[in-house]
Scaffold this motif. Structure first.
Motif, PDB file in Angstrom:
ATOM      1  N   UNK A  39      47.076  23.545  14.930  1.00  0.00           N
ATOM      2  CA  UNK A  39      45.903  24.262  15.417  1.00  0.00           C
ATOM      3  C   UNK A  39      46.228  25.738  15.619  1.00  0.00           C
ATOM      4  N   UNK A  40      45.447  26.422  16.466  1.00  0.00           N
ATOM      5  CA  UNK A  40      45.618  27.858  16.679  1.00  0.00           C
ATOM      6  C   UNK A  40      47.008  28.229  17.189  1.00  0.00           C
ATOM      7  N   UNK A  41      47.649  27.346  17.933  1.00  0.00           N
ATOM      8  CA  UNK A  41      48.955  27.665  18.492  1.00  0.00           C
ATOM      9  C   UNK A  41      49.948  28.002  17.383  1.00  0.00           C
ATOM     10  N   UNK A  42      50.115  27.105  16.433  1.00  0.00           N
ATOM     11  CA  UNK A  42      51.055  27.331  15.330  1.00  0.00           C
ATOM     12  C   UNK A  42      50.525  28.408  14.388  1.00  0.00           C
ATOM     13  N   UNK A  43      49.236  28.409  14.130  1.00  0.00           N
ATOM     14  CA  UNK A  43      48.657  29.396  13.227  1.00  0.00           C
ATOM     15  C   UNK A  43      48.930  30.816  13.677  1.00  0.00           C
ATOM     16  N   UNK A  44      48.723  31.084  14.953  1.00  0.00           N
ATOM     17  CA  UNK A  44      48.924  32.435  15.461  1.00  0.00           C
ATOM     18  C   UNK A  44      50.406  32.808  15.502  1.00  0.00           C
ATOM     19  N   UNK A  45      51.269  31.868  15.855  1.00  0.00           N
ATOM     20  CA  UNK A  45      52.707  32.151  15.888  1.00  0.00           C
ATOM     21  C   UNK A  45      53.225  32.481  14.489  1.00  0.00           C
ATOM     22  N   UNK A  46      52.835  31.687  13.504  1.00  0.00           N
ATOM     23  CA  UNK A  46      53.281  31.927  12.121  1.00  0.00           C
ATOM     24  C   UNK A  46      52.717  33.251  11.614  1.00  0.00           C
ATOM     25  N   UNK A  47      51.456  33.523  11.907  1.00  0.00           N
ATOM     26  CA  UNK A  47      50.830  34.784  11.469  1.00  0.00           C
ATOM     27  C   UNK A  47      51.567  35.987  12.050  1.00  0.00           C
ATOM     28  N   UNK A  48      51.867  35.944  13.347  1.00  0.00           N
ATOM     29  CA  UNK A  48      52.557  37.070  13.969  1.00  0.00           C
ATOM     30  C   UNK A  48      53.971  37.247  13.413  1.00  0.00           C
ATOM     31  N   UNK A  60      47.112  35.836   7.510  1.00  0.00           N
ATOM     32  CA  UNK A  60      46.050  35.368   8.384  1.00  0.00           C
ATOM     33  C   UNK A  60      45.932  33.869   8.296  1.00  0.00           C
ATOM     34  N   UNK A  61      45.190  33.288   9.226  1.00  0.00           N
ATOM     35  CA  UNK A  61      44.995  31.844   9.202  1.00  0.00           C
ATOM     36  C   UNK A  61      43.580  31.520   9.640  1.00  0.00           C
ATOM     37  N   UNK A  62      43.148  30.322   9.319  1.00  0.00           N
ATOM     38  CA  UNK A  62      41.844  29.855   9.784  1.00  0.00           C
ATOM     39  C   UNK A  62      41.878  28.348   9.964  1.00  0.00           C
ATOM     40  N   UNK A  63      41.026  27.878  10.832  1.00  0.00           N
ATOM     41  CA  UNK A  63      40.766  26.449  10.978  1.00  0.00           C
ATOM     42  C   UNK A  63      39.460  26.187  10.237  1.00  0.00           C
ATOM     43  N   UNK A  64      39.488  25.371   9.187  1.00  0.00           N
ATOM     44  CA  UNK A  64      38.274  25.161   8.400  1.00  0.00           C
ATOM     45  C   UNK A  64      37.122  24.574   9.220  1.00  0.00           C
ATOM     46  N   UNK A  65      37.436  23.645  10.124  1.00  0.00           N
ATOM     47  CA  UNK A  65      36.408  22.978  10.930  1.00  0.00           C
ATOM     48  C   UNK A  65      37.078  22.398  12.170  1.00  0.00           C
ATOM     49  N   UNK A  66      36.405  22.410  13.311  1.00  0.00           N
ATOM     50  CA  UNK A  66      37.034  21.893  14.541  1.00  0.00           C
ATOM     51  C   UNK A  66      37.459  20.425  14.474  1.00  0.00           C
ATOM     52  N   UNK A  67      36.832  19.634  13.635  1.00  0.00           N
ATOM     53  CA  UNK A  67      37.193  18.224  13.523  1.00  0.00           C
ATOM     54  C   UNK A  67      38.169  17.948  12.383  1.00  0.00           C
ATOM     55  N   UNK A  68      38.555  18.976  11.651  1.00  0.00           N
ATOM     56  CA  UNK A  68      39.600  18.837  10.636  1.00  0.00           C
ATOM     57  C   UNK A  68      40.867  19.415  11.248  1.00  0.00           C
ATOM     58  N   UNK A  69      41.877  18.598  11.398  1.00  0.00           N
ATOM     59  CA  UNK A  69      43.083  19.000  12.104  1.00  0.00           C
ATOM     60  C   UNK A  69      44.089  19.603  11.137  1.00  0.00           C
ATOM     61  N   UNK A  70      43.753  20.805  10.666  1.00  0.00           N
ATOM     62  CA  UNK A  70      44.650  21.526   9.770  1.00  0.00           C
ATOM     63  C   UNK A  70      44.337  23.005   9.873  1.00  0.00           C
ATOM     64  N   UNK A  71      45.305  23.823   9.491  1.00  0.00           N
ATOM     65  CA  UNK A  71      45.095  25.258   9.402  1.00  0.00           C
ATOM     66  C   UNK A  71      45.453  25.707   7.997  1.00  0.00           C
TER      67      UNK A  71
END
Length: 109
Positions: A39-48, A60-71
């Motif tokens: 989720x956002x935790x790993x996405x933001x750490x990897x992006x930074x 950059x990163x995005x979450x495609x949909x709140x119910x899809x557990x992937x970034x």
């Protein structure tokens, strides 16, 4: 209730890769990495961490949909590097930083 089971947020299904790679066909030295069950935790750490690399032009990163557990992490690099090299280096650097943090924590407590 139609909510998915809680374990689906963390457990990678059999036959599914944790990280998949897709090269961008329109931009040279650009690619997308799909990371399952994050989720956002790993996405933001990897992006930074990617932004610390001088060969990375965009990260950059995005979450495609709140119910899809992937970034989805997008990386665009200079000609001196590739997105795969940048991603691998970022993950390795994060691993070293977290190991250092763990050791410092264990010394204090």
């Amino acid at each position: 209730m139609n909510a998915p089971d809680r374990y689906e947020r963390f457990v990678v299904p059999e036959g599914t890769k944790k990280v998949s790679y897709e090269r961008d066909t329109k931009i040279v030295n650009a690619a997308s990495f799909t990371i399952e069950r994050e989720d956002h935790t790993i996405g933001n750490i990897v992006r930074m961490q990617l932004h610390r690399d001088p060969n990375v032009l965009f990260a950059g990163y995005k979450l495609p949909h709140p119910l899809q557990y992937k970034i989805i992490v997008r990386i665009h690099t200079t000609s001196q590097s590739s997105p795969t090299q940048a991603y691998t280096q970022a993950v390795n650097d994060l691993d070293k930083e977290l190991e250092y943090l763990k050791q410092a924590f264990e010394v204090c407590f």
